[in-house]
Design a protein around this motif. Sequence first.
Motif, mmCIF file in Angstrom:
data_model
loop_
_atom_site.group_PDB
_atom_site.id
_atom_site.type_symbol
_atom_site.label_atom_id
_atom_site.label_comp_id
_atom_site.label_asym_id
_atom_site.label_seq_id
_atom_site.Cartn_x
_atom_site.Cartn_y
_atom_site.Cartn_z
ATOM 1 N N ALA A 18 24.888 -10.669 4.472
ATOM 2 C CA ALA A 18 26.227 -10.678 5.060
ATOM 3 C C ALA A 18 26.194 -10.471 6.574
ATOM 4 C CB ALA A 18 27.088 -9.583 4.417
ATOM 5 N N ASN A 19 25.022 -10.207 7.120
ATOM 6 C CA ASN A 19 24.933 -9.979 8.564
ATOM 7 C C ASN A 19 23.737 -10.751 9.128
ATOM 8 O OD1 ASN A 19 24.106 -8.760 11.149
ATOM 9 N ND2 ASN A 19 25.727 -7.281 10.716
ATOM 10 N N PRO A 20 24.012 -11.617 10.111
ATOM 11 C CA PRO A 20 22.926 -12.475 10.594
ATOM 12 C C PRO A 20 21.946 -11.767 11.534
ATOM 13 C CG PRO A 20 24.922 -12.915 11.824
ATOM 14 C CD PRO A 20 25.284 -11.894 10.782
ATOM 15 N N TRP A 21 22.313 -10.569 11.991
ATOM 16 C CA TRP A 21 21.479 -9.919 12.995
ATOM 17 C C TRP A 21 20.668 -8.785 12.387
ATOM 18 C CZ3 TRP A 21 26.822 -10.502 14.913
ATOM 19 C CH2 TRP A 21 26.960 -11.658 15.698
ATOM 20 N N TYR A 22 19.930 -8.120 13.256
ATOM 21 C CA TYR A 22 19.165 -6.970 12.799
ATOM 22 C C TYR A 22 20.090 -5.892 12.244
ATOM 23 C CZ TYR A 22 14.827 -8.421 15.135
ATOM 24 O OH TYR A 22 13.690 -9.066 15.521
ATOM 25 N N GLN A 23 19.690 -5.359 11.098
ATOM 26 C CA GLN A 23 20.272 -4.121 10.618
ATOM 27 C C GLN A 23 19.103 -3.149 10.442
ATOM 28 O OE1 GLN A 23 23.732 -3.211 10.024
ATOM 29 N NE2 GLN A 23 23.807 -4.928 11.469
ATOM 30 N N ILE A 24 19.459 -1.876 10.266
ATOM 31 C CA ILE A 24 18.424 -0.838 10.221
ATOM 32 C C ILE A 24 18.134 -0.440 8.774
ATOM 33 C CG2 ILE A 24 17.786 1.486 11.010
ATOM 34 C CD1 ILE A 24 18.105 -0.584 13.281
ATOM 35 N N PHE A 25 16.857 -0.346 8.447
ATOM 36 C CA PHE A 25 16.421 -0.029 7.092
ATOM 37 C C PHE A 25 15.373 1.085 7.131
ATOM 38 C CE2 PHE A 25 17.826 -4.352 7.281
ATOM 39 C CZ PHE A 25 18.502 -4.576 6.093
ATOM 40 N N THR A 26 15.330 1.870 6.071
ATOM 41 C CA THR A 26 14.218 2.807 5.920
ATOM 42 C C THR A 26 13.316 2.291 4.808
ATOM 43 O OG1 THR A 26 15.465 4.161 4.355
ATOM 44 C CG2 THR A 26 15.519 4.828 6.679
ATOM 45 N N LEU A 27 12.028 2.553 4.949
ATOM 46 C CA LEU A 27 11.031 2.105 3.989
ATOM 47 C C LEU A 27 10.228 3.314 3.538
ATOM 48 C CD1 LEU A 27 9.030 0.068 2.629
ATOM 49 C CD2 LEU A 27 7.942 -0.164 4.866
ATOM 50 N N ASP A 28 10.180 3.504 2.231
ATOM 51 C CA ASP A 28 9.355 4.573 1.671
ATOM 52 C C ASP A 28 7.925 4.037 1.564
ATOM 53 O OD1 ASP A 28 9.784 6.990 -0.908
ATOM 54 O OD2 ASP A 28 7.891 6.160 -0.233
ATOM 55 N N LEU A 29 6.993 4.639 2.284
ATOM 56 C CA LEU A 29 5.630 4.098 2.359
ATOM 57 C C LEU A 29 4.799 4.415 1.121
ATOM 58 C CD1 LEU A 29 4.902 4.732 6.144
ATOM 59 C CD2 LEU A 29 5.169 2.515 5.022
ATOM 60 N N THR A 30 5.398 5.106 0.146
ATOM 61 C CA THR A 30 4.708 5.312 -1.119
ATOM 62 C C THR A 30 5.220 4.340 -2.173
ATOM 63 O OG1 THR A 30 4.653 7.641 -0.545
ATOM 64 C CG2 THR A 30 3.979 7.044 -2.788
ATOM 65 N N SER A 31 6.535 4.290 -2.350
ATOM 66 C CA SER A 31 7.096 3.462 -3.429
ATOM 67 C C SER A 31 7.412 2.048 -2.988
ATOM 68 C CB SER A 31 8.384 4.113 -3.942
ATOM 69 O OG SER A 31 9.391 4.020 -2.938
ATOM 70 N N GLY A 32 7.537 1.840 -1.684
ATOM 71 C CA GLY A 32 7.951 0.524 -1.206
ATOM 72 C C GLY A 32 9.460 0.321 -1.259
ATOM 73 N N ASP A 33 10.205 1.356 -1.620
ATOM 74 C CA ASP A 33 11.663 1.211 -1.672
ATOM 75 C C ASP A 33 12.240 1.055 -0.272
ATOM 76 O OD1 ASP A 33 11.767 1.373 -4.391
ATOM 77 O OD2 ASP A 33 12.053 3.547 -4.432
ATOM 78 N N VAL A 34 13.198 0.144 -0.146
ATOM 79 C CA VAL A 34 13.830 -0.125 1.139
ATOM 80 C C VAL A 34 15.326 0.145 1.023
ATOM 81 C CG1 VAL A 34 14.461 -1.973 2.745
ATOM 82 C CG2 VAL A 34 12.115 -1.799 1.923
#
Lengths: 605, 375
Positions: B70-86
């Motif tokens: 729904a958004n063409p530009w950058y949005q901010i995400f967190t990534l769990d470096l163990t599970s890979g959940d975003v």
Amino acid sequence: MKRALLIAGFVAYSASLYAQAPAAVASRTKVHVTTLASDQLEGRLSGSVGEQRASAYIVSELQRIGAKPLPGQAGYTVPFEFTAGSKDGGSWVRLGGRLTQRFDQRAEVQALSFSDNVDLGDTPVVFAGYGIVVPDSQGFAYDSYATLDVKDKVVVVLRYFPEEAETKTKAILARYADLRYKAMAARQHGAKAILVVAGPNSPNAGEIIPMTFDTALAGSGIAAASISSRVADAMFGALGDPAKTLKAAQAALDDANPHATGFAMPDVTVTLHTDVIREKRTGHNVIGYLPATLRSSLPKPWVGIGAHYDHLGHGESGSSLAEKADMGKVHHGADDNASGTAAVLAVGERLAAQPRARHILLQFWSGEELGLIGSTAYVNAPAVPLDQMAAYVNFDMVGRMVDNKLSVQATGSSPVWARLIEQANIAAGFDLQIQQDPYQPTDVASFNQASVPCINFFTGTHVDYHKPSDTADKVNYEDLDRVVDFAAAIVKRVGDAPEPPQFTKVDQKTDTAGRAGVRLFTGTIPDYSTEVKGLLLSGVIGGGPAEQAGLAKGDIIIEIAGQTIANIYDYTYALEVLKIGQPAKVIYLRGTERKETSLTPAARK
Amino acid sequence: MRSLHVAAAVACLAVAQLGAAALQQAAPALQERDFLSRTRRITVEGRRSGEGYYSADGKRMVFQSERDPANPWYQIFTLDLTSGDVKKISPGIGKTTCAFFRPNSDEVLFSSTHLDPKSKQYQDEELAFRASGKQRRYSWDYDPEMDIFVLNEKTGALKQLTTAKGYDAESAYSPDGQWIVFTSMRDAYSRPLNPTEKNALEKDPSLFADIYIMKADGTGQRRLTTELGYDGGPFFTQDSQRIVWRHFDESGLLADIWTMTLDGKDMRQVTTFGSMSWSPYQHPSGEYFIFSSNKLGFENFELFIVDTAGTKEPVRITYTDGFDSLPVFSPDGTQLSWTSTRGGGQEGQIFLAQWNHQKAMEALKNAPLRIVNTR
């Protein structure tokens, strides 16, 4: 991997640097690969004893891990018939009308491999130029049939495409100049037969087209034959019009002027007998499944994982790249594709020990090396309706990982793949090469064609590709097991997801109709596995034009005859418009050095 | 966005490659694999991703990605470096960029234009444009409505830290979590500009970019740099005593790495690399900075390291064509993460590799002394 991609050429160095902690359970991938790639299995050629031995091993492994035959089936093997070769069984043509002349020598007339076998009585003839129809969708008007009525007639067409057209026009026309494509166009316009002659201005002028290897089980719905210039000259001669000789007719068409057309040949009739003898053999796919363990009724309750297990036998099918001294030896196919077969068994064994919300199909294809025949036969008569399959995951050559690089191909077939791959790779840690294109030269293409979301794993090519030296001792088992872990995690997520992945149709970048456009021979061996700007060569064919031009493995071609080459597609198009025997300027990179040479293409028969 | 818009001016190629020969001569036979191993790609989804920054415990990463349908530009995400959940943590409206975890807290900062009443309209226009199949060259517009916000991940509260008109972004916390250093173009909007400046602003607002500092609660905003030319991409050094940033000359083609104290004093130039050198980040040992430079080709950004005092010439780290930039080290110093086009195509994705600190120290020791010429 099917050799539509011919490749080779990486120096493998130890990937043990990248080894992960050993898996908790010892993996059997090494046992699988070593067994399948052993001399006793004789290179696993489709329809051979070696194929039978390989399938027997796979069946015993399926039983060991607890996979069952498909519902309603007694066993795991599913036979399919295929054509292992074809030859002309005595085709002839007789001209009637003003003249009566019969030709039955193979140098004068020969059926095309995909011809129907027919007997056609005295039939009127129409010359249809190059017989090319460019689809409307291309926004380029060219239709050899626009002004002609060919219904129930025999059409005579020129081989290839207008020789003197400007480069861009040629590039478009070349895509629709494939013999099968021309035959289809003739059939769609109602013609009874198509006769093809190589015009005097074209490569292989006047010569018969050799019978190519074609795995089609039957004809393509029209009689199709190649005729020599002697036959064609006799037909044009009967018109008694010096403006309508074969040479003049070709000359009028060769600038691709859309107003130059074919014409009826009122004083000629053709009686035609075509006879293609197809040697039939039987190959065997092997399929088992792990039933779902969870009582749930998820939509699309099946997930497939698969790999082809056939290989090149002793190299008899023609796609062997064996050195002269090694010809006829067992082609072990350890990476291609004992590695993928082992991966499917290992993923299956892993999933067999876990709860499953969907049924897991374990599918092993034969006939892949001959042109995806086994998987194509399967999708044409699927044991499980294809619209009940949530996804299909394929492995083709996953045993030679170098530098932690893993290619995941066909990811454009569904929007879910990127997310699933990203997530699984946090634990797996591969230097991923993502290729969205699902039109890959392996079985994943069959499932993409059938609208099943699919992906393929691939660790790249190497110097032993399609050679007897593709042996089990060269496989990198540590990294093969990492691919197994990675794929198992992805399959598990797909299998347990309440919603099945959505399928996305990806447009094909080139039209497959264009393959025959490449009628010249350059002797380059492109490397399809490494993404570079330009065309990276994994080798050159000894004595070929590329070698004579001084090109070598590792060179990157960036321009040919003034056309920039950014990728393999550009290269293919560029080749289509080169002229045989006419030197073309080639600009290439060797290391960081920019070099220039002249390459003179030869004719491909 | 700590990145920059690289205009493909061919003229500067020559400039950028000044001294490249000397560099090659001095370089021993080092390769990428001397410093980096098990290189892996950690973002796959979406058109592009970049600027991944670790949490203080090294277990998570915050990054920007174009992957929200729904958004063409950058949005901010967190990534769990163990599970890979975003997980998406930005508002989903407008543009966002440059996130950073606040150490020892539940807070994450990032810059966003979501309060601009027009941002939804721009967004829909951009979506329609992309749906039409057209493409435009990537560029970063330094949206003057961009302000810095801090999100409390526990409570979901989003607090605005800057309000000045002009691009406020490229911000980072000090390792002790008490300060925020950032880049602002507010100078261009807060005073009357003369015609030359007005013209310059229209052409490239980044000329007005300077480094600012504020307390973690947004108070005490203070300007630290005043020179013309894009000052940006600041981070704190590991001891929280200094700020490292990149300073562009007025032409916008040459940039070097500098450091200064938190009150904007004691400015020291760390590189004189005759190229576009930017995105510096210090190794947790405090021994060296890693940064990106197009020293070896105008559109080929490679990573280099240089000792913290800049006594030596930089040492090359990456040897892969294309874009390698925006590097950061994991808090324990054993991993490097950066944004690269090495996965193919034009768009960057985030990569991660094991970092060989030993080898880096050794290579720095062997590096020749810096050739200091007048800037």
